[in-house]
Write a protein that holds these residues in place. Structure first.
Motif, PDB file in Angstrom:
ATOM      1  N   LEU A  64       0.834  -1.175   0.017  1.00 50.94           N
ATOM      2  CA  LEU A  64       0.075   0.181  -0.283  1.00 50.94           C
ATOM      3  C   LEU A  64       0.857   1.263   0.082  1.00 50.94           C
ATOM      4  O   LEU A  64       1.843   1.145   0.660  1.00 50.94           O
ATOM      5  CB  LEU A  64      -0.911   0.070   1.201  1.00 50.94           C
ATOM      6  N   LYS A  65       0.368   2.232  -0.585  1.00 50.77           N
ATOM      7  CA  LYS A  65       1.140   3.625  -0.741  1.00 50.77           C
ATOM      8  C   LYS A  65      -0.112   4.615  -0.176  1.00 50.77           C
ATOM      9  O   LYS A  65      -1.107   4.440  -0.014  1.00 50.77           O
ATOM     10  CB  LYS A  65       1.374   3.840  -2.042  1.00 50.77           C
ATOM     11  N   LYS A  66       0.507   5.815   0.128  1.00 48.50           N
ATOM     12  CA  LYS A  66      -0.490   6.888   0.813  1.00 48.50           C
ATOM     13  C   LYS A  66      -1.437   7.335  -0.396  1.00 48.50           C
ATOM     14  O   LYS A  66      -1.116   7.227  -1.521  1.00 48.50           O
ATOM     15  CB  LYS A  66       0.550   8.196   0.988  1.00 48.50           C
ATOM     16  N   ASN A  67      -2.372   7.922   0.180  1.00 53.79           N
ATOM     17  CA  ASN A  67      -3.522   8.099  -0.856  1.00 53.79           C
ATOM     18  C   ASN A  67      -4.215   7.046  -1.476  1.00 53.79           C
ATOM     19  O   ASN A  67      -4.945   7.294  -2.546  1.00 53.79           O
ATOM     20  CB  ASN A  67      -3.272   9.239  -2.013  1.00 53.79           C
TER      21      ASN A  67
ATOM     22  N   ASN B 177     -10.587   7.500  -9.220  1.00 55.59           N
ATOM     23  CA  ASN B 177      -9.904   6.818 -10.261  1.00 55.59           C
ATOM     24  C   ASN B 177      -9.309   5.559  -9.815  1.00 55.59           C
ATOM     25  O   ASN B 177      -9.317   4.713 -10.516  1.00 55.59           O
ATOM     26  CB  ASN B 177      -9.061   7.883 -11.252  1.00 55.59           C
ATOM     27  N   GLU B 178      -8.365   5.749  -8.805  1.00 49.89           N
ATOM     28  CA  GLU B 178      -7.697   4.561  -8.397  1.00 49.89           C
ATOM     29  C   GLU B 178      -7.976   3.921  -7.172  1.00 49.89           C
ATOM     30  O   GLU B 178      -8.078   4.675  -6.262  1.00 49.89           O
ATOM     31  CB  GLU B 178      -6.185   4.994  -8.478  1.00 49.89           C
TER      32      GLU B 178
ATOM     33  N   LYS C 296      -9.213  -7.022  -6.820  1.00 48.34           N
ATOM     34  CA  LYS C 296      -9.190  -6.306  -8.001  1.00 48.34           C
ATOM     35  C   LYS C 296      -8.432  -4.981  -7.683  1.00 48.34           C
ATOM     36  O   LYS C 296      -8.667  -4.208  -6.821  1.00 48.34           O
ATOM     37  CB  LYS C 296     -10.754  -5.961  -8.554  1.00 48.34           C
ATOM     38  N   GLY C 297      -7.516  -4.661  -8.633  1.00 49.03           N
ATOM     39  CA  GLY C 297      -6.720  -3.413  -8.587  1.00 49.03           C
ATOM     40  C   GLY C 297      -5.442  -3.373  -7.657  1.00 49.03           C
ATOM     41  O   GLY C 297      -4.636  -2.537  -7.645  1.00 49.03           O
ATOM     42  N   LEU C 298      -4.891  -4.851  -7.597  1.00 48.20           N
ATOM     43  CA  LEU C 298      -3.838  -4.905  -6.865  1.00 48.20           C
ATOM     44  C   LEU C 298      -3.272  -6.350  -7.284  1.00 48.20           C
ATOM     45  O   LEU C 298      -3.990  -7.517  -7.048  1.00 48.20           O
ATOM     46  CB  LEU C 298      -3.777  -4.872  -5.453  1.00 48.20           C
TER      47      LEU C 298
END
Length: 152
Positions: free
Chosen positions: A29-32, A126-127, A147-149
């Protein structure tokens, strides 16, 4: 190590398997980032959130705190160094207008948002990452679809 089921789902039937996948996801995981957690009551969304948050605390050498469901508060926040974890539970939200007042997609520069019951959110950012927690035919078995990772 999580075990994929025949449909690409990850087996999270035990708490240990849920912990393993939460910890694996936490390091990516990343910020935001925003993570939507879908699934029925009791399927493991809050348990997953607890293990993810506790792993981030452990990695930063911060005391492990109790992570409870924000069902009644709607939002619980956890400060982990310069990172804020925002843990939402939208189960009690009845009107879409209430979502706007929560400012879920604003001021997220130094945060990660975990959102249980995100079905009422129309305009998603969006993300985002989506986690689908499922009961299998045998209700003692549970699985997770992501989904998305990409899990490494």
């Amino acid at each position: 190590m999580p075990i994929a089921t025949n449909s690409g789902r990850i087996d999270i039937s035990t708490e240990r398997l849920t912990k393993d996948i939460a910890e694996k996801i936490s390091v990516q995981l990343k910020k935001n980032q925003i993570i939507f957690l879908y699934g029925e009551i009791g399927v493991g969304k809050t348990t997953f959130a607890r293990y993810l948050i506790n792993k981030l605390q452990k990695d930063k050498k911060i005391n492990i705190t109790e992570v409870t469901s924000p069902t009644f508060n709607i939002l619980n926040e956890y400060q982990i160094g310069d990172l804020t974890i925002k843990h939402y539970d939208l189960f009690r939200i009845k009107l879409k207008e209430e979502i706007i007042n929560l400012n879920i997609f604003e001021d997220n520069f130094n945060s990660i948002s975990l959102i249980e019951w995100p079905q009422m959110i129309d305009n998603k950012s969006n993300e985002y990452i989506e986690l689908f927690f499922n009961y299998e035919e045998d209700l003692n078995k549970r699985s997770l679809e992501i989904k998305g990772l990409n899990i490494k």
